[in-house]
Write a protein that holds these residues in place. Sequence first.
Motif, PDB file in Angstrom:
ATOM      1  N   GLU A 159      26.355  24.199  12.041  1.00 28.75           N
ATOM      2  CA  GLU A 159      26.063  22.787  11.797  1.00 28.75           C
ATOM      3  C   GLU A 159      25.937  22.111  13.157  1.00 28.75           C
ATOM      4  O   GLU A 159      26.848  22.161  13.958  1.00 28.75           O
ATOM      5  N   THR A 160      24.796  21.468  13.389  1.00 32.59           N
ATOM      6  CA  THR A 160      24.598  20.892  14.716  1.00 32.59           C
ATOM      7  C   THR A 160      24.426  19.382  14.625  1.00 32.59           C
ATOM      8  O   THR A 160      24.704  18.788  13.595  1.00 32.59           O
ATOM      9  N   VAL A 161      23.968  18.791  15.685  1.00 28.66           N
ATOM     10  CA  VAL A 161      23.843  17.340  15.713  1.00 28.66           C
ATOM     11  C   VAL A 161      22.558  16.841  15.069  1.00 28.66           C
ATOM     12  O   VAL A 161      22.411  15.653  14.833  1.00 28.66           O
ATOM     13  N   LYS A 195      21.350  17.442  12.086  1.00 27.37           N
ATOM     14  CA  LYS A 195      21.407  17.376  10.619  1.00 27.37           C
ATOM     15  C   LYS A 195      20.621  18.490   9.943  1.00 27.37           C
ATOM     16  O   LYS A 195      20.329  18.401   8.756  1.00 27.37           O
ATOM     17  N   LEU A 223      20.634  22.760   9.338  1.00 30.11           N
ATOM     18  CA  LEU A 223      21.439  23.958   9.521  1.00 30.11           C
ATOM     19  C   LEU A 223      20.665  24.917  10.410  1.00 30.11           C
ATOM     20  O   LEU A 223      19.460  25.090  10.257  1.00 30.11           O
ATOM     21  N   PHE A 244      27.590  26.549  22.571  1.00 33.62           N
ATOM     22  CA  PHE A 244      27.571  25.280  23.289  1.00 33.62           C
ATOM     23  C   PHE A 244      26.344  24.528  22.798  1.00 33.62           C
ATOM     24  O   PHE A 244      25.246  25.084  22.793  1.00 33.62           O
ATOM     25  N   GLU A 300      24.301  17.720  23.536  1.00 38.22           N
ATOM     26  CA  GLU A 300      24.268  16.500  22.726  1.00 38.22           C
ATOM     27  C   GLU A 300      22.956  15.749  22.892  1.00 38.22           C
ATOM     28  O   GLU A 300      22.584  14.951  22.039  1.00 38.22           O
ATOM     29  N   ILE A 326      23.412  27.158  23.039  1.00 39.49           N
ATOM     30  CA  ILE A 326      23.580  28.242  24.004  1.00 39.49           C
ATOM     31  C   ILE A 326      24.743  29.126  23.569  1.00 39.49           C
ATOM     32  O   ILE A 326      25.804  28.632  23.205  1.00 39.49           O
ATOM     33  N   ASP A 327      24.512  30.434  23.593  1.00 37.52           N
ATOM     34  CA  ASP A 327      25.576  31.372  23.238  1.00 37.52           C
ATOM     35  C   ASP A 327      26.579  31.504  24.371  1.00 37.52           C
ATOM     36  O   ASP A 327      26.199  31.536  25.545  1.00 37.52           O
ATOM     37  N   LYS A 377      35.286  31.554  16.690  1.00 39.25           N
ATOM     38  CA  LYS A 377      34.178  30.653  16.431  1.00 39.25           C
ATOM     39  C   LYS A 377      34.554  29.252  16.894  1.00 39.25           C
ATOM     40  O   LYS A 377      35.546  28.689  16.475  1.00 39.25           O
ATOM     41  N   CYS A 378      33.761  28.734  17.773  1.00 38.75           N
ATOM     42  CA  CYS A 378      34.101  27.485  18.413  1.00 38.75           C
ATOM     43  C   CYS A 378      32.815  26.853  18.919  1.00 38.75           C
ATOM     44  O   CYS A 378      31.937  27.552  19.427  1.00 38.75           O
ATOM     45  N   ILE A 379      32.672  25.577  18.717  1.00 34.63           N
ATOM     46  CA  ILE A 379      31.485  24.896  19.215  1.00 34.63           C
ATOM     47  C   ILE A 379      31.884  23.865  20.258  1.00 34.63           C
ATOM     48  O   ILE A 379      32.660  22.955  19.973  1.00 34.63           O
ATOM     49  N   TYR A 416      30.623  20.841  22.793  1.00 38.16           N
ATOM     50  CA  TYR A 416      29.537  19.871  22.889  1.00 38.16           C
ATOM     51  C   TYR A 416      29.505  19.302  24.296  1.00 38.16           C
ATOM     52  O   TYR A 416      30.548  19.083  24.901  1.00 38.16           O
TER      53      TYR A 416
END
Lengths: 120, 120
Positions: A59-61, A63, A65, A77, A80, A86-87, A109-111, A113
Amino acid sequence: MRYSKQRELIINIIKGRCDHPTADMIYSSAREIEPNISLGTVYRNLKLLSDEGEIITLETVDKKLHYDGDISRHSHFICEDCGKIIDLFRPANTPREISDLGLTVSGEKCIYYGKCQECQ
Amino acid sequence: MRYSKQRELIINIIKGRCDHPTADMIYSSAREIEPNISLGTVYRNLKLLSDEGEIITLETVDKKLHYDGDISRHSHFICEDCGKIIDLFRPANTPREISDLGLTVSGEKCIYYGKCQECQ
DNA sequence: GTGTTTGCAAACCGTTTGCATGTCC
DNA sequence: GGACATGCAAACGGTTTGCAAACAC
């Protein structure tokens, strides 16, 4: 789960690229090979594959998928500003607070920003 | 930005709670005090406040935007099963890879995904 | 033959937006 | 008075779903 050539095509498209395409991008690629494939089928299979753990849903910024065919342990990463994903293959240490709280992180699993190099 | 009682109400609602409500939850709370407030106004102000940096917008797994009135430096943990959002006030170390790549993390903003205590 | 999958199109739902009206300063 | 904010309702856009036909096994 029964074989279908549509699903096989979708798997091949996702696993064969190293970015993080949206359903729509996958649909476009699929139509070049299988012009009759429908968007519903793409969505159904992406959901199915994600539930089965064969792909990752992000889920990103924006809207939409995004999907990742690489299910090896890695983080992401997200810029914004431009939305680029980026992996990160050297995962962060899980903060002590997470284990203190009795939480379990799925495969690191971690995002993160922030801003990418181009958008600084 | 001109004063409006609707915006002040929305700010008070978000800053006055320590969870991460959706626009709809904020709208419900707001209507209890200001029954004529419209959903459009709530959305417009949430976007405005987020752009101004007065609140934080979180994209989660449930396809709704969540808002956080606490803009102090902290990260979030989101349970993949029940969707619960947990604040992490002891931020993770930024992985070395992030600085190696010339990326900048915004205020340690980081979302961990996993399972909370109840959903293990 | 039976149960799964597809294509199509409509529905869904969270969010955004156009516009006339109201409010702030 | 002029710019900004609101309420309302319609539009938007990504995703999901109902259904009949096609397909896998």
